[in-house]
Design a protein around this motif. Structure first.
Motif, PDB file in Angstrom:
ATOM      1  N   ASP A 170       0.839  -1.193   0.000  1.00 27.17           N
ATOM      2  CA  ASP A 170       0.000   0.000   0.000  1.00 27.17           C
ATOM      3  C   ASP A 170       0.878   1.247   0.000  1.00 27.17           C
ATOM      4  N   VAL A 171       0.278   2.381  -0.335  1.00 29.94           N
ATOM      5  CA  VAL A 171       1.019   3.627  -0.498  1.00 29.94           C
ATOM      6  C   VAL A 171       1.663   4.064   0.822  1.00 29.94           C
ATOM      7  N   THR A 172       0.973   3.894   1.942  1.00 32.22           N
ATOM      8  CA  THR A 172       1.559   4.285   3.224  1.00 32.22           C
ATOM      9  C   THR A 172       2.847   3.520   3.493  1.00 32.22           C
ATOM     10  N   SER A 173       2.816   2.221   3.272  1.00 33.46           N
ATOM     11  CA  SER A 173       4.020   1.404   3.492  1.00 33.46           C
ATOM     12  C   SER A 173       5.130   1.808   2.541  1.00 33.46           C
ATOM     13  N   TRP A 174       4.797   2.045   1.282  1.00 38.61           N
ATOM     14  CA  TRP A 174       5.829   2.431   0.310  1.00 38.61           C
ATOM     15  C   TRP A 174       6.464   3.758   0.698  1.00 38.61           C
ATOM     16  N   LEU A 175       5.664   4.672   1.244  1.00 39.71           N
ATOM     17  CA  LEU A 175       6.218   5.946   1.704  1.00 39.71           C
ATOM     18  C   LEU A 175       7.181   5.733   2.872  1.00 39.71           C
ATOM     19  N   THR A 176       6.820   4.865   3.818  1.00 40.94           N
ATOM     20  CA  THR A 176       7.694   4.647   4.968  1.00 40.94           C
ATOM     21  C   THR A 176       9.017   4.012   4.557  1.00 40.94           C
ATOM     22  N   LEU A 177       9.009   3.240   3.471  1.00 40.25           N
ATOM     23  CA  LEU A 177      10.207   2.524   3.033  1.00 40.25           C
ATOM     24  C   LEU A 177      10.995   3.289   1.983  1.00 40.25           C
ATOM     25  N   HIS A 178      10.541   4.463   1.580  1.00 36.70           N
ATOM     26  CA  HIS A 178      11.183   5.196   0.494  1.00 36.70           C
ATOM     27  C   HIS A 178      12.564   5.703   0.915  1.00 36.70           C
ATOM     28  N   PRO A 179      13.534   5.737  -0.014  1.00 35.68           N
ATOM     29  CA  PRO A 179      14.882   6.224   0.324  1.00 35.68           C
ATOM     30  C   PRO A 179      14.917   7.666   0.818  1.00 35.68           C
ATOM     31  N   ALA A 180      13.863   8.445   0.586  1.00 35.82           N
ATOM     32  CA  ALA A 180      13.829   9.817   1.096  1.00 35.82           C
ATOM     33  C   ALA A 180      13.874   9.853   2.617  1.00 35.82           C
ATOM     34  N   GLY A 181      13.547   8.740   3.264  1.00 36.99           N
ATOM     35  CA  GLY A 181      13.657   8.651   4.709  1.00 36.99           C
ATOM     36  C   GLY A 181      12.731   9.590   5.455  1.00 36.99           C
ATOM     37  N   LEU A 182      11.447   9.566   5.142  1.00 34.60           N
ATOM     38  CA  LEU A 182      10.490  10.460   5.794  1.00 34.60           C
ATOM     39  C   LEU A 182      10.384  10.144   7.280  1.00 34.60           C
ATOM     40  N   THR A 183      10.448  11.187   8.106  1.00 35.28           N
ATOM     41  CA  THR A 183      10.232  11.041   9.544  1.00 35.28           C
ATOM     42  C   THR A 183       8.754  10.782   9.814  1.00 35.28           C
ATOM     43  N   ASP A 184       8.425  10.420  11.056  1.00 36.92           N
ATOM     44  CA  ASP A 184       7.017  10.234  11.393  1.00 36.92           C
ATOM     45  C   ASP A 184       6.224  11.512  11.153  1.00 36.92           C
ATOM     46  N   GLU A 185       6.792  12.657  11.505  1.00 36.26           N
ATOM     47  CA  GLU A 185       6.094  13.926  11.295  1.00 36.26           C
ATOM     48  C   GLU A 185       5.879  14.182   9.807  1.00 36.26           C
ATOM     49  N   GLU A 186       6.901  13.942   9.002  1.00 37.55           N
ATOM     50  CA  GLU A 186       6.748  14.122   7.554  1.00 37.55           C
ATOM     51  C   GLU A 186       5.743  13.131   6.986  1.00 37.55           C
ATOM     52  N   MET A 187       5.734  11.912   7.491  1.00 40.70           N
ATOM     53  CA  MET A 187       4.758  10.923   7.037  1.00 40.70           C
ATOM     54  C   MET A 187       3.337  11.394   7.336  1.00 40.70           C
ATOM     55  N   ILE A 188       3.107  11.865   8.565  1.00 37.05           N
ATOM     56  CA  ILE A 188       1.768  12.313   8.951  1.00 37.05           C
ATOM     57  C   ILE A 188       1.283  13.402   8.002  1.00 37.05           C
ATOM     58  N   HIS A 189       2.128  14.395   7.762  1.00 36.85           N
ATOM     59  CA  HIS A 189       1.667  15.539   6.980  1.00 36.85           C
ATOM     60  C   HIS A 189       1.676  15.267   5.478  1.00 36.85           C
ATOM     61  N   THR A 190       2.452  14.281   5.047  1.00 41.14           N
ATOM     62  CA  THR A 190       2.334  13.828   3.655  1.00 41.14           C
ATOM     63  C   THR A 190       1.004  13.124   3.456  1.00 41.14           C
ATOM     64  N   LEU A 191       0.599  12.311   4.425  1.00 36.59           N
ATOM     65  CA  LEU A 191      -0.697  11.649   4.336  1.00 36.59           C
ATOM     66  C   LEU A 191      -1.848  12.643   4.444  1.00 36.59           C
ATOM     67  N   VAL A 192      -1.658  13.725   5.209  1.00 35.53           N
ATOM     68  CA  VAL A 192      -2.687  14.769   5.275  1.00 35.53           C
ATOM     69  C   VAL A 192      -2.941  15.347   3.889  1.00 35.53           C
ATOM     70  N   VAL A 193      -1.876  15.685   3.182  1.00 30.39           N
ATOM     71  CA  VAL A 193      -2.075  16.300   1.871  1.00 30.39           C
ATOM     72  C   VAL A 193      -2.619  15.287   0.865  1.00 30.39           C
ATOM     73  N   LEU A 194      -2.197  14.024   0.968  1.00 33.99           N
ATOM     74  CA  LEU A 194      -2.712  13.010   0.043  1.00 33.99           C
ATOM     75  C   LEU A 194      -4.176  12.704   0.334  1.00 33.99           C
ATOM     76  N   MET A 195      -4.511  12.597   1.612  1.00 32.56           N
ATOM     77  CA  MET A 195      -5.903  12.338   1.956  1.00 32.56           C
ATOM     78  C   MET A 195      -6.788  13.523   1.593  1.00 32.56           C
ATOM     79  N   GLY A 196      -6.289  14.734   1.872  1.00 36.07           N
ATOM     80  CA  GLY A 196      -7.061  15.917   1.516  1.00 36.07           C
ATOM     81  C   GLY A 196      -7.326  15.995   0.023  1.00 36.07           C
ATOM     82  N   ALA A 197      -6.294  15.699  -0.775  1.00 33.92           N
ATOM     83  CA  ALA A 197      -6.445  15.760  -2.232  1.00 33.92           C
ATOM     84  C   ALA A 197      -7.264  14.601  -2.763  1.00 33.92           C
ATOM     85  N   GLY A 198      -7.242  13.464  -2.061  1.00 34.48           N
ATOM     86  CA  GLY A 198      -7.894  12.270  -2.579  1.00 34.48           C
ATOM     87  C   GLY A 198      -9.319  12.074  -2.129  1.00 34.48           C
TER      88      GLY A 198
END
Length: 435
Positions: free
Chosen positions: A199-227
């Motif tokens: 799933d997209v959430t898991s792929w984001l957590t495993l991405h080489p960009a190394g998103l922190t928990d805070e970055e993950m939360i707010h990335t999901l906010v923008v994706l959920m808001g847009a989706g």
């Protein structure tokens, strides 16, 4: 821009705004000043001029000095979050790269199949009744089901995410809603770090960009808001157009479903996010005689730009030069997925219920107030009762509610509490709870 008058006729507001030039001062909420960009050329200039205009809301003077209080209803939509939407330069490229790479792993045919099965499940709930609210029972619920599927969101978290996003978009106790959304998404991120899946959430957590928990939360906010919110508005606004405009309605009766043409028209004239793409001048700028002060928000009116009288080409069918997906480095990274979901949702509905009609005159439909979205409050329709076909892979309702919903064999929905906000998300919450 926050009252019912603006929601009822934004086109009239844009016409008045254009008399002052390509930009005009506006109020997004009580005491929240901004400048609205209404011309197509000016919008492109702001969206593409990254050396002059920043997306980082930490530059917002009125929020920093307390002129705009933190509990203002528009703050959760405009505040800084460590995600791609509110960042510039290399940080934006890093965060956006994680999004685009993860979304690229979504297989279009798999997505189409899931949307079709989810649509059948929802249509089966109201098909035998001969009536429905295509917003509350269809356009709102379908993107949520798709979101939960794509992002691996367990049903028990879904209700809290809906409630949190509701408050942000409709400005109902927005500060508390923002906190609910953040804490729930942290639960989801923590789960996916421990138990990753396809799933997209898991792929984001495993991405080489190394998103922190805070970055993950707010990335999901923008994706959920847009989706969710814009997606439901695109579906509902397209259905409204197809059922009310003779250019399209006539073709429906002849067996042709000009869904792609209707989507083009909606994206030009009634884009689901009508005013957003907020930018902040990095320094004082004079544009077409108007002073744009450093740190004052510039809100790009995607709807006004798309309908700018200066645009000489009024051919919209097949024309994708609109700004509904924004433009420049911050254009929507999921526009192909969003368009696929909307087109499949509309096609499936019209295929299952070919004789559907609006239950009220189109002019009687109400629009939800708010400065950012173009959103119907309801889309009531009637149709000859149709058979239940049964989705091949039924999508279960969230575990939070086991009772049958307000339509079909269940009794009619009770009248809502008049003291509660009558917005679309409230109806969706009621649907989930079986009220």
């Amino acid at each position: 821009m926050y009252g019912p008058e603006f929601a009822a006729d934004p086109a009239a507001f844009y016409r008045r705004a254009r008399t002052t030039g390509p930009t005009t001062p506006v109020e997004l909420a009580p005491g929240v000043r901004a400048t609205l960009v209404t011309s197509y050329d000016a919008a492109l200039h702001v969206l593409r001029s990254t050396e002059t205009f920043s997306k980082d809301p930490r530059r917002w003077n009125d929020l920093a000095d307390g002129t705009v209080p933190p509990d203002s209803p528009v703050v959760p939509m405009m505040m800084y979050r460590p995600n791609a939407l509110f960042s510039d330069g290399e940080e934006h490229r890093r965060l956006r790269g994680a999004i685009t790479d993860s979304l690229a792993r979504v297989e279009p045919n798999t997505l189409r199949g899931y949307v079709e099965r989810s649509a059948d499940t929802l249509i089966d709930r109201f098909a035998p009744t001969g009536k429905a609210d295509l917003l509350g029972e269809y356009a709102q619920v379908l993107p949520l089901l798709v979101f939960n599927h794509l992002f691996g969101c367990p049903a028990e978290l879904g209700l809290k995410l809906v409630e949190g996003m509701s408050g942000i978009f409709d400005g109902v106790d927005a500060e508390r809603a923002n906190e609910l959304l953040s804490t729930t998404l942290l639960e989801l991120v923590t789960l996916k770090r421990k138990q990753p899946g396809p799933d997209v959430t898991s792929w984001l957590t495993l991405h080489p960009a190394g998103l922190t928990d805070e970055e993950m939360i707010h990335t999901l906010v923008v994706l959920m808001g847009a989706g969710t919110e814009p997606q439901q508005n695109l579906i509902a606004n397209a259905l409204r157009l197809l059922l009310s405009d003779d250019r399209f309605a006539g073709d429906l009766s002849g067996g042709s479903l000009p869904v792609e043409d209707a989507l083009d028209e909606v994206l030009w004239t009634d884009p689901p996010m009508a005013n957003y793409a907020v930018h902040y001048p990095k320094r004082d700028v004079v544009y077409e005689g108007a002073l744009l002060k450093a740190g004052d928000p510039l809100v790009v009116s995607l709807a006004a730009a798309n309908t700018d009288p200066a645009l000489t080409n009024d051919q919209r069918t097949g024309n994708r030069a609109h700004l509904a997906w924004s433009a420049g480095p911050h254009n929507c990274p999921a526009q192909s997925e969003a368009r696929l979901i909307a087109s499949v949702a509309v096609e499936k509905l019209l295929d299952r219920l070919p004789d559907v009609d609006l239950a009220v005159p189109v002019g009687a439909l109400e629009w939800r107030p708010g400065p950012f979205h173009r959103a119907l409050a309801a889309l009531p329709v009637t149709f000859p009762p149709a058979a239940v076909v049964g989705a091949r892979a039924q999508t279960p309702r969230p575990a939070a509610s086991r009772r049958q919903g307000p339509y079909g064999a269940a009794p009619a929905a009770r009248e809502p509490d008049p003291t509660r906000p009558r917005n679309g998300w409230t109806r969706l919450l009621s649907w989930w709870r079986g009220e």
